[in-house]
Design an enzyme around this catalytic site. Sequence first.
Site: not given
Ligand code: THU
Length: 135
Positions: A45, A47, A56, A58, A87, A90
């Site tokens: 991920n 940000e 994310c 995925e 999520c 994704c």
């Molecule tokens: N996140 C992912 O990388 N994948 C997901 O499917 C769920 C959430 C990340 C996004 C963000 O950087 C952190 O987790 C918290 O939400």
Amino acid sequence: MTPQETQALIEQAIAAAQYAYIPYSRYAVGAALLAKGGQRYSGCNVENAAYPACICAERTALVKAISEGQRHFVAIAVATRDGGSPCGLCRQMLFEFAPDLRVLICDFAGKVHHDLPLRALLAHGFGPERLLEGA
Ligand code: THU
């Protein structure tokens, strides 16, 4: 998939999480996507100060694979500290290419919390056949 292939995918997802750029959530996620031809694509991920611009793990792995010409996938491993689930965004993006994708939801110790098809994670998913004639 052989148990060795499964293990390799999980380990790659765990390793990818170390590159997560997570100054805001401190929640690292790693993913590893296995293409039909055996190639693996990892992702973390990433940000952003403008929160909605975050991507994310995925989807990072998926867009890496797609942008290198892959369209067919077998499995994805996702690793977090607590076995967090992919999520909705994704799930939807993966569903476009691989509704039958095997999803391995793991933690950083390598424990598999869930091993299930994407169709189970995204029930009644909206797919390309609705829009693409003859698809
Ligand atoms: N996140 C992912 O990388 N994948 C997901 O499917 C769920 C959430 C990340 C996004 C963000 O950087 C952190 O987790 C918290 O939400």
